[in-house]
Design an enzyme around this catalytic site. Structure first.
Site, PDB file in Angstrom:
ATOM      1  N   LYS A   1       0.853  -1.192   0.000  1.00 51.79           N
ATOM      2  CA  LYS A   1       0.000   0.000   0.000  1.00 51.79           C
ATOM      3  C   LYS A   1       0.888   1.240   0.000  1.00 51.79           C
ATOM      4  O   LYS A   1       1.425   1.644   1.028  1.00 51.79           O
ATOM      5  CB  LYS A   1      -0.935   0.043   1.208  1.00 51.79           C
ATOM      6  CG  LYS A   1      -2.070   1.080   0.998  1.00 51.79           C
ATOM      7  CD  LYS A   1      -2.573   1.700   2.265  1.00 51.79           C
ATOM      8  CE  LYS A   1      -1.822   2.944   2.675  1.00 51.79           C
ATOM      9  NZ  LYS A   1      -1.964   4.107   1.751  1.00 51.79           N
TER      10      LYS A   1
ATOM     11  N   CYS B   1      13.268  11.808   5.904  1.00 48.29           N
ATOM     12  CA  CYS B   1      13.210  11.423   7.320  1.00 48.29           C
ATOM     13  C   CYS B   1      14.536  11.645   8.033  1.00 48.29           C
ATOM     14  O   CYS B   1      14.571  11.916   9.232  1.00 48.29           O
ATOM     15  CB  CYS B   1      12.765   9.966   7.456  1.00 48.29           C
ATOM     16  SG  CYS B   1      13.825   8.785   6.603  1.00 48.29           S
TER      17      CYS B   1
ATOM     18  N   GLU C   1       9.441   2.535  10.755  1.00 47.73           N
ATOM     19  CA  GLU C   1      10.428   3.601  10.551  1.00 47.73           C
ATOM     20  C   GLU C   1       9.654   4.904  10.598  1.00 47.73           C
ATOM     21  O   GLU C   1       8.887   5.212   9.687  1.00 47.73           O
ATOM     22  CB  GLU C   1      11.151   3.416   9.214  1.00 47.73           C
ATOM     23  CG  GLU C   1      12.525   4.088   9.201  1.00 47.73           C
ATOM     24  CD  GLU C   1      12.516   5.469   8.592  1.00 47.73           C
ATOM     25  OE1 GLU C   1      12.078   6.414   9.288  1.00 47.73           O
ATOM     26  OE2 GLU C   1      12.932   5.607   7.440  1.00 47.73           O
TER      27      GLU C   1
ATOM     28  N   GLY D   1       4.659   8.639   9.700  1.00 46.76           N
ATOM     29  CA  GLY D   1       4.646   9.504  10.867  1.00 46.76           C
ATOM     30  C   GLY D   1       4.531   8.755  12.182  1.00 46.76           C
ATOM     31  O   GLY D   1       4.019   7.631  12.251  1.00 46.76           O
TER      32      GLY D   1
ATOM     33  N   GLU E   1       9.118  17.238  14.177  1.00 45.97           N
ATOM     34  CA  GLU E   1       9.471  17.233  12.762  1.00 45.97           C
ATOM     35  C   GLU E   1       8.634  18.256  12.008  1.00 45.97           C
ATOM     36  O   GLU E   1       7.423  18.316  12.183  1.00 45.97           O
ATOM     37  CB  GLU E   1       9.213  15.860  12.142  1.00 45.97           C
ATOM     38  CG  GLU E   1      10.350  14.879  12.231  1.00 45.97           C
ATOM     39  CD  GLU E   1      10.101  13.682  11.344  1.00 45.97           C
ATOM     40  OE1 GLU E   1      10.948  13.396  10.495  1.00 45.97           O
ATOM     41  OE2 GLU E   1       9.060  13.013  11.491  1.00 45.97           O
TER      42      GLU E   1
END
Length: 504
Positions: A178, A287, A253, A232, A388
């Protein structure tokens, strides 16, 4: 616009439309132009894709191929990707808005990932345990984990998919891929290559759609054995909780807030140049971006003044702008999020030195372009240092001692990556050893290789991608003990046999 029709879901070995006919328009972040129209899956479609993957795995055909045959398949996929590299780069830049040259680098990296795992599949995957008895054969063997849900992000759509798909195929797993609903085009093209390469029916399945709709049924289904997610933190937490209900394996991750530490004795020309690249490449939508710059106090002014001057010179532009150095943000919603992030930072006391707003330059007004931004006078109590932005925003902190640099570098819930710049080899090793991050670069920033593990400490996630550990995520370990000279254990008294002997 691509020639993809709305028949873009793939399960049971067939291309399908959504069960309710729903579609989504994919639009370029560069100018809002229509890129593709794709199917938007329902929960029913997700259930069908899981059933397809489960049936294919339980039938046992693909696992029975063995390591060498699966390695040959993955090598064939690498060849096809290399053949169609320009097509994939165009699709990737169309969805993400990134410069075509960046997309070409990304596709080359994808090819290298498939080639690496094709080679790794040919290495030894059994271990003999030395027991000390000639009549005992004790072996540790690796078997595929089963059915995997592979959920990717929008910033590096095909590259992140390759980190999951290549080892899953080598291991012998079946999977449901996905991609992000914002950037599905290269995933669709990849599954077409799987068909051409000869991936067995039901092994590879593709679901498109928003995580809010298809994510929960995909991750909660007991027929799924592993979920690998890149994205996220908050979504990762929810996935981890859902996976706990069926005690399935999970690999996460979840991003980072990565310190880039420059000591006064560093090669400042190289450090400054790399600092600019670390935060502004792909407009910070990375990231591992070096969004936290930690500078020794004595060189603060020199370093910051040069970075600000460089940031002001960066040329923004779309995929076809040959002079552009970085591109747009992925969407209007993301641009608004980054703008709010900067506003909050200033309200908390950060000093805005440049940028901080949407670009209004001619030719960029139809896209989601945000000016390269530098925030000075930051500290670890500020949200801009802890959270972030996933945008082109650099925060600057100062330190006076080595121990303070380490303390600041670790003062984050994340632990994905970081860098140390110094000519003192011993100091570099000390700092690298003390930083709680999964990757540390010394006098460099950003390179990674398929052969080396990637992943983070703390809230940056669980598990590793790439390297041998990236394959191990998709394997279960089984111990097989064979006794070639079986005998009675003699542990308990055998009264039954004693009675038989007395009667005899």
């Amino acid at each position: 616009m691509s020639d993809q029709s709305a028949k873009t879901l793939f399960f049971g070995g067939e291309w399908r439309s959504a069960s309710d006919g729903a579609t989504r328009e994919i639009r370029s972040p560069d100018d809002g132009s229509l890129v593709a129209v794709v199917s938007e899956a329902t929960e029913l479609d997700v259930a069908s894709a899981i059933a397809s993957a489960r049936a294919s795995f339980d039938a046992g055909e693909f696992p029975s191929w063995g390591w060498a045959k699966r390695s040959a398949l993955v090598a064939r996929i690498a060849d096809l990707l290399e053949r169609d590299a320009e097509k994939f780069a165009l699709l990737e830049s169309g969805d993400t808005g990134k410069r075509l040259i960046e997309a070409r680098y990304d596709i080359a990296d994808v090819v290298s990932v498939f080639r690496y795992y094709a080679g790794l599949g040919l290495t030894e995957h059994e271990r003999v345990v030395q027991i000390g008895d000639d009549h005992i054969d004790s072996r540790i063997i690796s078997e595929p984990v089963g059915v995997c849900a592979l959920i990717g992000p929008w910033n590096y759509p095909l590259l992140q998919a390759s980190w999951k798909v290549a080892p899953a195929l080598i291991a012998g797993c079946s999977f449901i891929l996905k991609p992000s609903e914002l950037t599905p085009s290269t995933a669709i093209a990849l599954v077409h290559l799987f068909e051409e390469a000869g991936v067995p029916k039901g092994v590879a399945n593709l679901i498109l759609g928003a995580g809010a709709v298809v994510g929960t049924p995909l991750t909660s289904d007991s027929r799924v054995d592993l979920v690998s997610f890149t994205g996220g933190l908050e979504t990762g937490k929810r996935i981890m909780g859902v996976c706990a209900q069926t005690v399935k394996k999970v690999a996460l991750e979840l991003g980072g807030k990565n310190p880039n530490i420059i000591f006064a004795d560093a090669d400042l020309d190289a450090a400054i140049d790399n600092a600019v690249t670390a935060v502004f490449l792909h407009s910070g939508q990375v990231c591992s971006a070096g969004t936290r710059l930690l500078v020794e106090r004595s060189i603060h002014d020199r370093v910051v003044n040069q970075i600000v001057a460089r940031a002001k010179m960066i040329r923004l532009g779309g995929p076809d702008d040959l002079e552009a150095e970085t591109g747009p943000l992925i969407s209007k919603a993301h641009l608004e999020k980054v703008a709010t992030y900067v506003e909050k930072a200033v309200a908390e006391g950060a000093t805005l030195l440049t940028g901080g707003k949407r670009s209004t330059l001619d030719g960029l007004r139809d896209g989601w372009y945000f000016e390269p931004t530098v925030l000075d006078n930051c500290n670890t109590k500020m949200s801009c240092v802890q959270d972030e932005s996933f945008g082109p925003v650099l925060t600057i902190e100062v330190f006076d001692t080595e121990s303070e640099a380490i303390s600041l570098g670790n003062d984050t819930i994340y632990g994905l990556a970081g860098a140390v710049w110094t000519k003192d080899v011993a100091k570099a090793k000390r700092v690298a050893g003390a930083l709680r991050h999964g990757t540390i670069w010394i006098n460099d920033f950003g390179p990674y290789k398929a052969q080396a593990e990637w992943g983070g400490f703390k809230a940056s996630g669980i598990g590793r991608e790439l390297g041998p550990s990236g394959l191990h995520e998709y394997l279960e370990i089984k111990h097989v003990w064979t006794n070639t000279s079986p005998a009675r254990s003699g542990w308990f008294a055998d009264s039954l046999n004693s009675q038989v002997e007395e009667k005899g």
